[in-house]
Design an enzyme around this catalytic site. Sequence first.
Site, PDB file in Angstrom:
ATOM      1  N   ALA A 154       0.838  -1.198   0.000  1.00  0.00           N
ATOM      2  CA  ALA A 154       0.000   0.000   0.000  1.00  0.00           C
ATOM      3  C   ALA A 154       0.877   1.254   0.000  1.00  0.00           C
ATOM      4  O   ALA A 154       1.848   1.346  -0.753  1.00  0.00           O
ATOM      5  CB  ALA A 154      -0.980  -0.028   1.167  1.00  0.00           C
ATOM      6  N   CYS A 155       0.565   2.220   0.860  1.00  0.00           N
ATOM      7  CA  CYS A 155       1.282   3.496   0.847  1.00  0.00           C
ATOM      8  C   CYS A 155       2.734   3.379   1.287  1.00  0.00           C
ATOM      9  O   CYS A 155       3.509   4.314   1.094  1.00  0.00           O
ATOM     10  CB  CYS A 155       0.557   4.509   1.733  1.00  0.00           C
ATOM     11  N   SER A 156       3.098   2.253   1.883  1.00  0.00           N
ATOM     12  CA  SER A 156       4.484   2.055   2.311  1.00  0.00           C
ATOM     13  C   SER A 156       5.316   1.301   1.270  1.00  0.00           C
ATOM     14  O   SER A 156       6.466   0.947   1.546  1.00  0.00           O
ATOM     15  CB  SER A 156       4.514   1.288   3.637  1.00  0.00           C
ATOM     16  N   SER A 333       2.271   5.531  -2.263  1.00  0.00           N
ATOM     17  CA  SER A 333       3.692   5.287  -1.995  1.00  0.00           C
ATOM     18  C   SER A 333       4.608   6.306  -2.669  1.00  0.00           C
ATOM     19  O   SER A 333       5.758   6.490  -2.256  1.00  0.00           O
ATOM     20  CB  SER A 333       4.076   3.881  -2.452  1.00  0.00           C
TER      21      SER A 333
END
Length: 372
Positions: A154-156, A333
């Site tokens: 995901a965003c990481s 990300s």
Amino acid sequence: MTVVITGSGLYTPPNAIDNDTLVASYNAFVDAENTRNSEAIEAGELAPLAHSSSEFIVKASGIESRYVLDAEGILDIERMRPRLDERDNEAPGIQCEMGLVAAREALEHAGVEAAGIDLVIVACSNLERPYPAVAVELQQRLGAGGYAFDMNVACSSATFAIETAANAIRAGSARRALVVNPEICSAHLNFRDRDSHFIFGDACTALVLEADDVAVSETRFEVLGTRLVTQFSNAIRNNSGFLNRVTDADPQALDKLFVQEGRRVFKEVCPMVAQLIRDHLDSLDLAPSAVARLWLHQANRHMNDLIARRVLGQDPAPDQAPIILDRYANTSSAGSIIAFHLHHQDMPAKAVGVVCSFGAGYSAGCVVVRRC
């Protein structure tokens, strides 16, 4: 083995939608829905939808505009989602095409030919297909060597990929790696939801990582350390997946798009991320006062301000924790890497910075770097 970041690249889509334009479209949709359901609303069977406003968006998030691959489909109140053409199998995929632009810029900055790359990682929150890997397609079209794979945290995703690439270089399985983050966030955003219709934008970033002894770029950031953490939570979720077909799930159901409990996320993620950064700095014998720059995940201005204060022990100066979400919005990300790409050239030698991302999972990644 010393690992350095030697090049960064950014692809920005051609279409920008500012808050006023997005709000006008959303409110037109609201008016049409309330008119269509007027009898049920008057009977008290259905609550009327509420208007959005540019002031509400800025106050809630700090976002003023966003770049998207397609604006027309998003602003069409009968559609309210991007309109992207399906491509022939022999044509480059959309994410591959975005990745080529960002990757070529990163390679140019690093002074590296694509053939010198040993590892390509495409890391993002959503991939346009399960297989073949977008990374392998990008590898082939770039003319890179070695091996390639996709990953999703995901965003990481970007920070997790940076650690993976750095570890591969330290282990000797690669000398040069390319990390690419093609985010088409507008495709999984519910533009009919007042609380989230403004959150995301599209972009693609790229980084070149190398063993220091083969790097040629004068601009180098040594990767002093990486640290990752995950903690399961349903507070940010997207239930779209290949099993929808066999569970007979409605592919248009709201849970097949981005869904979050915003207040809960803020309350739970901010302390987790601030502690991650402080613990990581401590493990490297670095005081928070040594941090010249925080390139944080660009999801929400209030989250970034709070995390920066907790890490630094004071309100950050504007150049200490640069914000790009005002014009790019949340690009998942890619956000922290956009901040790095646009705000690293002015750092003096030996200055320390932190790239940090956080999001669904929960997941958070911290990369501490020092300018060589």
